[in-house]
Scaffold this motif. Structure first.
Motif, PDB file in Angstrom:
ATOM      1  N   ILE A  82       0.925  -1.143   0.106  1.00 47.49           N
ATOM      2  CA  ILE A  82       0.102   0.028   0.125  1.00 47.49           C
ATOM      3  C   ILE A  82       0.925   1.188   0.106  1.00 47.49           C
ATOM      4  N   ALA A  83       0.496   2.132  -0.980  1.00 38.43           N
ATOM      5  CA  ALA A  83       1.318   3.550  -1.005  1.00 38.43           C
ATOM      6  C   ALA A  83       0.448   4.484  -1.436  1.00 38.43           C
ATOM      7  N   THR A  84       0.846   5.734  -1.525  1.00 32.20           N
ATOM      8  CA  THR A  84       0.105   6.770  -2.351  1.00 32.20           C
ATOM      9  C   THR A  84       0.479   6.617  -3.904  1.00 32.20           C
ATOM     10  N   SER A  85      -0.494   6.956  -4.636  1.00 32.01           N
ATOM     11  CA  SER A  85      -0.160   6.967  -6.083  1.00 32.01           C
ATOM     12  C   SER A  85       1.146   7.795  -6.439  1.00 32.01           C
ATOM     13  N   GLN A 118      -6.818   9.515  -3.490  1.00 30.02           N
ATOM     14  CA  GLN A 118      -7.486  10.608  -2.807  1.00 30.02           C
ATOM     15  C   GLN A 118      -6.535  11.005  -1.640  1.00 30.02           C
ATOM     16  N   LYS A 119      -6.947  12.133  -1.028  1.00 31.73           N
ATOM     17  CA  LYS A 119      -6.245  12.775   0.110  1.00 31.73           C
ATOM     18  C   LYS A 119      -6.489  11.754   1.267  1.00 31.73           C
ATOM     19  N   HIS A 120      -7.820  11.326   1.521  1.00 29.56           N
ATOM     20  CA  HIS A 120      -7.968  10.431   2.702  1.00 29.56           C
ATOM     21  C   HIS A 120      -8.602   8.975   2.278  1.00 29.56           C
ATOM     22  N   PHE A 121      -8.248   8.051   2.867  1.00 28.62           N
ATOM     23  CA  PHE A 121      -8.462   6.662   2.465  1.00 28.62           C
ATOM     24  C   PHE A 121      -8.735   5.629   3.769  1.00 28.62           C
TER      25      PHE A 121
END
Ligand SMILES: [Zn+2]
Length: 211
Positions: A82-85, A118-121
């Motif tokens: 899992i990571a930010t895009s 997204q900003k929040h997940f």
């Protein structure tokens, strides 16, 4: 700390960044945060002894000293990353993950399996919820995530250190926005596990001490 959450810290090698194994009492699965050890025997022994299988590898950001163990752990345990895009994109590039500047050879990782756009997940994990928030500033791909009253903050919050913004992908203005959001969102008693150094409470630091 939430009574039933167990956080175990391992120092990565050769750069002594923090890797964490997170599980809750009685569980057979865990999270691994920022595996970046070139010879992670201690971590593997721990997982074997505790009979833990990783569900997820979570990357707080794309810098090589937080990701260099990803390929090995992904192959060994076939768990999802899992990571930010932005982080997912950068780990595929030895300049963006900075590894090329370390030894002129560098390394790359496969894209994350779960890219947070997204900003929040929110991602459910057993009986818990992982609450992710994108926090660009130290790097474009930085995130923090919360479980109960614990926050894993990567290199965005480190006690007694200004947050580094002067390397590729760093941005002071974005950092200030991210820090404001963190300080407005989380309780002052939130226990912070940073990317380097010991854990501390949010109230032990201030935005001023970081910028
Ligand atoms: Zn970093």
């Amino acid at each position: 700390m939430g009574d039933d959450i167990i956080v175990t810290r391992f120092l990565n090698n050769p750069v002594p960044s923090n890797c964490f194994v997170v599980h809750y009492k009685g569980a057979e699965t865990c999270l691994i945060v920022d595996p970046a050890d070139n010879n992670p025997k201690e971590l593997i022994n721990y997982l074997n002894n505790e009979r833990l299988t990783p569900d997820f590898i979570i990357l707080t950001h794309e810098h090589f000293d937080h990701i260099s163990g990803v390929n090995l752990f992904k192959k060994t345990y076939s768990c999802n990353v899992i990571a930010t895009s932005d982080c997912s994109c950068a780990i595929q590039n030895s300049k963006k993950n900075l590894s090329i500047f370390r030894d002129n050879v560098g390394f790359i990782c496969a894209p994350a399996d779960i890219e947070l756009k997204q900003k929040h997940f929110l991602i459910p994990w057993g009986s818990k919820t992982l609450n992710f928030i994108k926090t660009p500033g130290h790097s474009q791909g930085s995130l923090c995530f919360q479980i109960d009253d614990i926050l894993f903050a990567g290199d965005t919050l480190i006690k007694d250190h200004k947050t580094v913004v002067k390397i590729v992908g760093g941005n002071k203005q974005q950092l200030i926005t991210s820090l404001n959001e963190i300080f407005n969102t989380f309780d002052e008693n939130t226990l912070i596990f940073p990317g380097h150094g010991e854990s501390f409470r949010l109230k032990d630091i201030s935005i001023k001490s970081l910028i």
